[in-house]
Enzyme design. Sequence first.
Site, PDB file in Angstrom:
ATOM      1  N   HIS A 113      44.746  14.428 -10.689  1.00  0.00           N
ATOM      2  CA  HIS A 113      44.152  14.563  -9.356  1.00  0.00           C
ATOM      3  C   HIS A 113      44.831  13.657  -8.326  1.00  0.00           C
ATOM      4  O   HIS A 113      44.679  13.868  -7.123  1.00  0.00           O
ATOM      5  CB  HIS A 113      42.641  14.319  -9.401  1.00  0.00           C
ATOM      6  CG  HIS A 113      42.217  12.893  -9.552  1.00  0.00           C
ATOM      7  ND1 HIS A 113      41.782  12.363 -10.743  1.00  0.00           N
ATOM      8  CD2 HIS A 113      42.139  11.878  -8.660  1.00  0.00           C
ATOM      9  CE1 HIS A 113      41.457  11.099 -10.571  1.00  0.00           C
ATOM     10  NE2 HIS A 113      41.664  10.770  -9.311  1.00  0.00           N
ATOM     11  N   ASP A 146      43.099  15.707 -16.884  1.00  0.00           N
ATOM     12  CA  ASP A 146      43.372  14.890 -15.704  1.00  0.00           C
ATOM     13  C   ASP A 146      44.523  13.915 -15.919  1.00  0.00           C
ATOM     14  O   ASP A 146      44.460  12.748 -15.532  1.00  0.00           O
ATOM     15  CB  ASP A 146      42.125  14.131 -15.256  1.00  0.00           C
ATOM     16  CG  ASP A 146      42.236  13.646 -13.807  1.00  0.00           C
ATOM     17  OD1 ASP A 146      43.099  14.168 -13.062  1.00  0.00           O
ATOM     18  OD2 ASP A 146      41.470  12.741 -13.418  1.00  0.00           O
ATOM     19  N   SER A 227      42.728   5.237  -9.471  1.00  0.00           N
ATOM     20  CA  SER A 227      42.949   6.316 -10.423  1.00  0.00           C
ATOM     21  C   SER A 227      44.396   6.409 -10.875  1.00  0.00           C
ATOM     22  O   SER A 227      45.318   6.325 -10.067  1.00  0.00           O
ATOM     23  CB  SER A 227      42.546   7.654  -9.819  1.00  0.00           C
ATOM     24  OG  SER A 227      41.239   7.982 -10.152  1.00  0.00           O
TER      25      SER A 227
END
Length: 381
Positions: A113, A146, A227
Amino acid sequence: MVQADGEMPEPAATPPTGWRRFVPGRPLALAIAAGLVVGALITALIFVIAQRDDSTVDAAGNADPGTAMCPAIPVANQVLPSIVTIAASRGAAAGTGSGQIIKDGGYILTNDHVISVAAGGGTVSVLYSDGHRSDAVIVGRDPSTDLAVLKAADSAKGFPVIGFGSSASVQVGQPVVALGAPLGLASTVTSGIVSALDRYVPVPGDGVTHHLIGAIQTDAAINPGNSGGALVNCAGQLVGVNAAIATVPNEAGVSGGGSVGLGFAIPIDLAKPISDELIRTGEPGHPTTGLQVQEIPPSVAEAAGTPTGLFVLAVDAGGPGEKAGLKAGDIITKVDNAPAVSSEQIVVATLTRKVGDTIELTYLRPGTAAPATTTLTLGAP
């Protein structure tokens, strides 16, 4: 609610199926911990907390049992040169996140992402700990877990590959350190402990659900922009890839955007083989069941006089499902002896196994009185 961090918050939505509420009576909202972070967000005050540096570390990267925190200064000095800040864009859309150098030649592991906005014609660049920048290309993506791998144009020359630990050796209560670029602030270090293990966290994204399987839960501060960054043990070894945070809605039901001590990292024992396959082939290589299934809501099952479970919409000709004897119209009632309540059970089964592994399925065929059980052997994608 679930939102990409950095976007304007929307009204609260019902938490996704399978998400466990952590505070009774108060729903938590998952937020992808990188998201689209614009320059205006970088107004937060940063408080640097001094870390003690008087602990010892064993071979597994665990601190002395009497020490509450990792020796963060040597960990930071060791690991930060392997950490990069990632900028991805396509047209007017842009985002930032974190990553780490995992292989010589400039291969960088991050979250899908973080870089998905640049897929299909966008641009990606990485900023190193010494302040210089390099263009990068997307080597491979695995939206389901992810994860993604980049390759720096300059091959990350002069920067070390991060050391690898094992998430299998991680223990609840173990001190850990998170490194990345929250709110785009490069080379940020936070510390905490492992709060829980083996969490399953489904995170809705842009047209896909990211499945964080066996996730490591930590109270180390993880914020938008973290992230894709590293969660390391006290020896500076990578044990997880930071991926998501949970936030508590405010009085208006709008999700907060910062850390409340509930962060989740993809275990490295899952991420490493996927990243290796992405580097080798550009594809994650997850096996397939050859089935398309849909959940049967209890109300529909009651009205139709059928059991709840997973309705088989289609079966690929010659695929694993057909070879296992399944047909369109069958109702799967159990997956590996667990009640079949979500199509995500099939997805997770393929993400955690390899071609040739098996899944036991119990199903009911219309017109038959008793369920049957079959063993499905996963096939190549």
